[in-house]
Design a protein around this motif. Structure first.
Motif, short mmCIF file in Angstrom:
data_model
loop_
_atom_site.label_atom_id
_atom_site.label_comp_id
_atom_site.label_asym_id
_atom_site.label_seq_id
_atom_site.Cartn_x
_atom_site.Cartn_y
_atom_site.Cartn_z
N ASP A 74 35.98 36.92 46.31
CA ASP A 74 36.78 38.00 45.59
C ASP A 74 36.37 39.46 46.07
OD1 ASP A 74 38.70 36.30 44.20
OD2 ASP A 74 37.28 36.09 42.62
N ASP A 75 35.04 39.44 46.04
CA ASP A 75 34.61 40.85 46.63
C ASP A 75 34.91 41.38 47.94
OD1 ASP A 75 33.52 41.32 43.94
OD2 ASP A 75 31.40 40.55 44.63
N GLN A 76 34.82 40.29 48.81
CA GLN A 76 35.40 40.79 50.15
C GLN A 76 36.68 41.06 50.35
OE1 GLN A 76 33.82 37.09 52.21
NE2 GLN A 76 31.90 37.83 52.45
N ALA A 77 37.51 40.32 49.39
CA ALA A 77 39.09 40.59 49.59
C ALA A 77 39.22 41.81 49.00
CB ALA A 77 39.79 39.20 48.80
N ARG A 78 38.68 42.21 47.75
CA ARG A 78 38.87 43.52 47.19
C ARG A 78 38.35 44.74 48.33
NH1 ARG A 78 36.44 42.41 43.37
NH2 ARG A 78 38.11 41.61 41.85
N SER A 79 37.42 44.35 48.90
CA SER A 79 37.03 45.44 49.78
C SER A 79 38.01 45.78 51.04
CB SER A 79 35.68 45.03 50.60
OG SER A 79 34.73 45.16 49.37
N PHE A 80 38.52 44.20 51.72
CA PHE A 80 39.43 44.32 52.43
C PHE A 80 40.86 45.17 52.09
CE2 PHE A 80 43.64 42.73 54.14
CZ PHE A 80 43.35 42.95 55.65
#
Length: 372
Positions: A74-80
């Motif tokens: 989720d964190d990587q997706a949110r950063s994207f």
């Protein structure tokens, strides 16, 4: 090109991600997977750009990056999403808020052949049904119609629901499968897709292929206007209950919706995903949303906050959704139809969704920068 600070685009009000309620708590890996499916699909054919200004050209490099970047949580997706987009609140000029409803993929028992029990057909597209645009639209032909019937005298309005269900297309071998209940068939037309549990045990899927072109008429509105169902009790379930309790009036009521859908069979590649929809990707339960196709571009992410909607997981709805479908009843900039999934449980969720919501379009940073 979107100019978020320009009076020419008054519906977009740029905000910070911190102004999107619950942004940091959302499971955005699910949204990224849905976005990624659109990113793969556009390799075959780009999406048409909606008129509000979020163009496919602005989304294209973001699609490319999503195909090339490994996103695992989720964190990587949110950063994207935060890297490529900025949120802009979409305001309804009349109410200030948007509105969401729900749709789902019904599941029904069906037969491959007509029997005494299974006699209500789903039809494939007829050969005399013609797509209509400005290049072939007859003079005086209703500009709403995107389909017509080819005749020796030219293009005319196609048969409507009443005519087709009364036999106008009989004998053309258009039948894909047959179900038992005309009310089930009607609601599958409204949803535009279904899973068919065949009597031999096989699972088949039908999805939208074309339609007659007539305007969609919601029979729920008719029942409200007649005082048959109170506004606070209106839902898909209450409409079905009314139809079941008034068998002598049900057919005529359903015929008020002149729009009739033709289907095609689709492969069930992943039973965990929904049908292949207008954006040509399988829908993701709780992450795919139908939008006004004339205004918005497929693949656009929207963060939707509907505090009074708790049907998804028992908490206030605040999720990143991806525009991957459309519908004739989905009209306006801050209007969405949330895909709830497949089967009866999803139908219970979808049928109860009728809520005010705030819409935050995720606008490519390149468009916002260009407008300053």
């Amino acid at each position: 090109m979107l100019r978020a600070h320009d009076d020419a685009f008054p519906l977009f009000k740029p905000v910070a991600f911190t102004n999107c309620p619950g942004w940091g708590d959302d499971s955005q890996l699910e949204a990224f997977r849905a976005f990624e499916r659109s990113a793969v699909r556009v390799l075959e054919k780009p999406y048409k750009s909606g008129s509000l200004g979020i163009s496919f050209e602005a989304l294209a490099p973001i699609f490319t990056d999503s195909r090339e970047t490994l996103i695992e949580n989720d964190d990587q997706a949110r950063s994207f999403f935060e890297k490529w987009f900025l949120p802009a609140r979409l305001e309804n000029p009349e109410t200030g808020h948007g509105f969401v409803t729900g749709f789902y993929e019904p599941e029904v028992v069906a037969s491959p052949v007509r029997t005494e029990r299974f006699a209500i057909p789903f039809l494939s597209r007829p050969t005399d049904l013609v797509d209509v645009d400005e290049s072939n639209r007859p003079e005086g032909f209703d500009p709403y119609f995107a389909f017509a019937r080819r005749t020796s005298d030219g293009l005319i309005e196609y048969f409507d629901r009443r005519a087709i269900e009364s036999g106008a297309l009989d004998g053309q071998n258009l039948e894909i499968a047959f179900v038992e209940n005309p009310v089930d068939a009607f609601f599958i037309h409204v949803q535009g897709a279904a899973r068919l549990k065949m009597i031999d045990g096989h699972l088949r899927r039908i999805t939208y292929a074309a339609k007659t072109g007539h305007r969609f008429t919601g029979i729920g509105r008719i029942l409200l206007d007649r005082g048959e169902i109170a506004p606070e009790n209106m839902s898909m379930q209450s409409i079905r209950q009314w139809l079941a309790g008034h068998p002598g009036e049900a057919q005529d009521l359903m015929w008020n919706n002149r729009s009739y859908i033709f289907f095609r069979e689709a492969v069930v590649e992943d039973e965990g995903l929904g049908p292949l929809a207008a954006a040509k990707v399988p829908l993701s339960a709780g992450r795919s949303m139908a939008v006004d196709r004339l205004l918005h571009t497929f693949g656009t992410p929207f963060y939707v906050s509907a505090p009074s909607l708790t049907a998804f997981g028992g908490k206030a709805f605040a999720r990143l959704m991806i525009a991957q479908d459309t519908g004739s009843a989905i009209v306006g900039p801050a209007r969405g139809d949330l895909f709830a999934g497949s089967g009866d449980a999803a139908g219970d969720i979808a049928g109860g969704i009728s809520h005010a919501a705030d819409f935050y379009a995720l606008v490519p940073r390149s468009l916002l920068a260009a407008s300053e």
